[in-house]
Motif scaffolding. Sequence first.
Motif, short mmCIF file in Angstrom:
data_model
loop_
_atom_site.label_atom_id
_atom_site.label_comp_id
_atom_site.label_asym_id
_atom_site.label_seq_id
_atom_site.Cartn_x
_atom_site.Cartn_y
_atom_site.Cartn_z
N PHE A 45 0.83 -1.20 0.00
CA PHE A 45 0.00 0.00 0.00
C PHE A 45 0.87 1.25 0.00
O PHE A 45 1.74 1.41 0.86
CB PHE A 45 -0.89 -0.04 1.25
CG PHE A 45 -1.75 1.17 1.47
CD1 PHE A 45 -1.43 2.09 2.45
CD2 PHE A 45 -2.90 1.37 0.72
CE1 PHE A 45 -2.25 3.19 2.69
CE2 PHE A 45 -3.72 2.46 0.95
CZ PHE A 45 -3.39 3.37 1.94
N GLN A 48 -3.95 6.29 -0.12
CA GLN A 48 -5.34 6.28 -0.57
C GLN A 48 -5.85 7.72 -0.64
O GLN A 48 -5.48 8.55 0.19
CB GLN A 48 -6.21 5.48 0.39
CG GLN A 48 -7.66 5.37 -0.05
CD GLN A 48 -8.51 4.63 0.98
OE1 GLN A 48 -9.00 5.20 1.94
NE2 GLN A 48 -8.66 3.32 0.77
N ASN A 55 -5.94 10.03 2.39
CA ASN A 55 -6.65 9.38 3.47
C ASN A 55 -5.90 8.12 3.92
O ASN A 55 -6.40 7.02 3.84
CB ASN A 55 -8.06 9.01 3.01
CG ASN A 55 -8.85 8.28 4.06
OD1 ASN A 55 -8.89 8.68 5.20
ND2 ASN A 55 -9.48 7.17 3.68
N GLY A 56 -4.68 8.28 4.30
CA GLY A 56 -3.89 7.13 4.72
C GLY A 56 -2.70 6.93 3.80
O GLY A 56 -2.80 7.11 2.57
N GLY A 98 -13.41 3.32 3.55
CA GLY A 98 -13.18 2.59 4.78
C GLY A 98 -14.24 1.74 5.41
O GLY A 98 -14.03 1.27 6.51
N THR A 99 -15.39 1.52 4.79
CA THR A 99 -16.29 0.57 5.45
C THR A 99 -15.78 -0.83 5.16
O THR A 99 -15.25 -1.10 4.10
CB THR A 99 -17.74 0.72 4.97
OG1 THR A 99 -17.78 0.50 3.55
CG2 THR A 99 -18.24 2.11 5.26
N SER A 100 -15.98 -1.73 6.08
CA SER A 100 -15.29 -3.00 6.02
C SER A 100 -15.70 -3.84 4.83
O SER A 100 -14.93 -4.68 4.39
CB SER A 100 -15.55 -3.77 7.30
OG SER A 100 -16.95 -3.95 7.46
N THR A 101 -16.89 -3.63 4.31
CA THR A 101 -17.32 -4.49 3.21
C THR A 101 -17.01 -3.90 1.85
O THR A 101 -17.31 -4.51 0.84
CB THR A 101 -18.83 -4.77 3.31
OG1 THR A 101 -19.52 -3.52 3.30
CG2 THR A 101 -19.15 -5.51 4.59
N ASP A 102 -16.42 -2.70 1.82
CA ASP A 102 -16.07 -2.13 0.53
C ASP A 102 -15.02 -2.97 -0.16
O ASP A 102 -14.02 -3.33 0.44
CB ASP A 102 -15.52 -0.71 0.69
CG ASP A 102 -16.62 0.29 0.94
OD1 ASP A 102 -16.31 1.37 1.43
OD2 ASP A 102 -17.77 -0.02 0.63
N THR A 103 -15.27 -3.26 -1.39
CA THR A 103 -14.30 -4.04 -2.15
C THR A 103 -13.44 -3.08 -2.97
O THR A 103 -13.95 -2.15 -3.58
CB THR A 103 -15.02 -5.01 -3.09
OG1 THR A 103 -15.75 -5.94 -2.29
CG2 THR A 103 -14.03 -5.77 -3.95
N GLN A 104 -12.15 -3.31 -2.98
CA GLN A 104 -11.25 -2.55 -3.83
C GLN A 104 -11.11 -3.28 -5.16
O GLN A 104 -10.71 -4.45 -5.19
CB GLN A 104 -9.90 -2.36 -3.15
CG GLN A 104 -10.00 -1.52 -1.88
CD GLN A 104 -8.65 -1.15 -1.29
OE1 GLN A 104 -7.63 -1.14 -1.96
NE2 GLN A 104 -8.65 -0.84 -0.01
N PHE A 106 -9.31 -3.54 -8.74
CA PHE A 106 -7.99 -3.18 -9.25
C PHE A 106 -7.99 -2.98 -10.76
O PHE A 106 -8.70 -3.68 -11.50
CB PHE A 106 -6.97 -4.25 -8.88
CG PHE A 106 -6.55 -4.20 -7.44
CD1 PHE A 106 -7.34 -4.76 -6.45
CD2 PHE A 106 -5.36 -3.58 -7.07
CE1 PHE A 106 -6.96 -4.70 -5.11
CE2 PHE A 106 -4.97 -3.53 -5.74
CZ PHE A 106 -5.77 -4.09 -4.76
#
Lengths: 115, 112
Positions: A45, A48, A55-56, A98-104, A106
């Motif tokens: 990483f 972001q 954001n990170g 940042g919600t846990s179920t968000d898929t990144q 690519f």
Amino acid sequence: ETGVTQSPTHLIKTRGQQVTLRCSSQSGHNTVSWYQQALGQGPQFIFQYYREEENGRGNFPPRFSGLQFPNYSSELNVNALELDDSALYLCASSRSRGTSTDTQYFGPGTRLTVL
Amino acid sequence: AQSVTQLGSHVSVSEGALVLLRCNYSSSVPPYLFWYVQYPNQGLQLLLKYTSAATLVKGINGFEAEFKKSETSFHLTKPSAHMSDAAEYFCAVLQGAQKLVFGQGTRLTINP
């Protein structure tokens, strides 16, 4: 619905030069993450962006910088290129921060070679 | 900090055989875990994800993974390998709200 696209596909630079890589996020996504994948390694990483703000950030020096534009596309800039910067650079977009179920999702990546 | 370890950098199976790719995680909080696949000269494609809803997660292309808290594992399986499954597979854990932390990857080879 278009996917994540990146340009260019391949790039060759010499040590000390600067490079800009581009990413268009998937339709409806407002968050973009950048990763560096060295040969034979898992992606690392870099940082972001969410709604045009960083954001990170991962463990990368300041010569790695980025931008996100109002249409949520993004750029990765690397200054003073070093040989170790040779890698596949991956961009990923997601729907919201940042919600846990968000898929990144690519993109295909940009292969950077530094000579 | 969360991390994942993939056991075996290279796995080789015969076409039609069971595929088992191993991933162990380290996390002080309930983890969110992912498996991605990377075909040669391509980006990463999500196979499946675990977000605490169900311990057995079904993904695309016939793959599934089971979350086992007692073993801190999230192994990827497919009952019958196909030649098109040959690729690099990455296990990843979501760290904080933004960052995917990837394992080193496992290269899967399918023998005819």
